[in-house]
Design a protein around this motif. Structure first.
Motif, PDB file in Angstrom:
ATOM      1  N   LEU A  42       5.438  16.767-135.861  1.00  0.00           N
ATOM      2  CA  LEU A  42       6.883  16.684-135.667  1.00  0.00           C
ATOM      3  C   LEU A  42       7.234  15.632-134.619  1.00  0.00           C
ATOM      4  O   LEU A  42       8.189  14.870-134.783  1.00  0.00           O
ATOM      5  CB  LEU A  42       7.429  18.048-135.264  1.00  0.00           C
ATOM      6  CG  LEU A  42       8.943  18.154-135.115  1.00  0.00           C
ATOM      7  CD1 LEU A  42       9.628  17.828-136.432  1.00  0.00           C
ATOM      8  CD2 LEU A  42       9.330  19.537-134.664  1.00  0.00           C
ATOM      9  N   LEU A  43       6.452  15.570-133.561  1.00  0.00           N
ATOM     10  CA  LEU A  43       6.674  14.554-132.532  1.00  0.00           C
ATOM     11  C   LEU A  43       6.455  13.154-133.089  1.00  0.00           C
ATOM     12  O   LEU A  43       7.235  12.239-132.801  1.00  0.00           O
ATOM     13  CB  LEU A  43       5.745  14.804-131.339  1.00  0.00           C
ATOM     14  CG  LEU A  43       5.862  13.836-130.174  1.00  0.00           C
ATOM     15  CD1 LEU A  43       7.257  13.888-129.563  1.00  0.00           C
ATOM     16  CD2 LEU A  43       4.807  14.155-129.129  1.00  0.00           C
ATOM     17  N   ALA A  44       5.427  12.974-133.904  1.00  0.00           N
ATOM     18  CA  ALA A  44       5.176  11.668-134.505  1.00  0.00           C
ATOM     19  C   ALA A  44       6.298  11.282-135.460  1.00  0.00           C
ATOM     20  O   ALA A  44       6.718  10.123-135.511  1.00  0.00           O
ATOM     21  CB  ALA A  44       3.834  11.686-135.241  1.00  0.00           C
ATOM     22  N   TYR A  45       6.799  12.255-136.213  1.00  0.00           N
ATOM     23  CA  TYR A  45       7.884  11.983-137.147  1.00  0.00           C
ATOM     24  C   TYR A  45       9.156  11.559-136.406  1.00  0.00           C
ATOM     25  O   TYR A  45       9.883  10.674-136.845  1.00  0.00           O
ATOM     26  CB  TYR A  45       8.144  13.235-137.993  1.00  0.00           C
ATOM     27  CG  TYR A  45       9.239  13.068-139.002  1.00  0.00           C
ATOM     28  CD1 TYR A  45       9.022  12.338-140.158  1.00  0.00           C
ATOM     29  CD2 TYR A  45      10.491  13.638-138.803  1.00  0.00           C
ATOM     30  CE1 TYR A  45      10.033  12.176-141.094  1.00  0.00           C
ATOM     31  CE2 TYR A  45      11.506  13.486-139.726  1.00  0.00           C
ATOM     32  CZ  TYR A  45      11.269  12.751-140.867  1.00  0.00           C
ATOM     33  OH  TYR A  45      12.269  12.596-141.780  1.00  0.00           O
ATOM     34  N   ALA A  46       9.425  12.185-135.264  1.00  0.00           N
ATOM     35  CA  ALA A  46      10.634  11.908-134.504  1.00  0.00           C
ATOM     36  C   ALA A  46      10.455  10.777-133.497  1.00  0.00           C
ATOM     37  O   ALA A  46      11.395  10.456-132.774  1.00  0.00           O
ATOM     38  CB  ALA A  46      11.078  13.176-133.794  1.00  0.00           C
TER      39      ALA A  46
END
Length: 52
Positions: A42-46
């Motif tokens: 999720l952090l990589a996506y955001a």
């Protein structure tokens, strides 16, 4: 000269590694690797939104 790996790519690789480790039949008490892997993904996506 090759460009260095971006932080987003490193986070995705970390997420994949954590999810693979979570799928292994290794008992862990305090650490939930699946949850950490999902958080990294999720952090990589955001990442583009966070770093703006």
């Amino acid at each position: 000269m090759e460009p260095a790996m971006s932080a987003q790519a490193a986070l995705y690789i970390l997420a994949i590694i954590l999810l693979v480790v979570a799928a292994l039949p290794v008992p862990t008490r305090a650490l939930n690797f699946a949850l950490l892997g999902a958080a990294c993904a999720l952090l990589a996506y955001a990442w583009p939104v966070i770093t703006g």
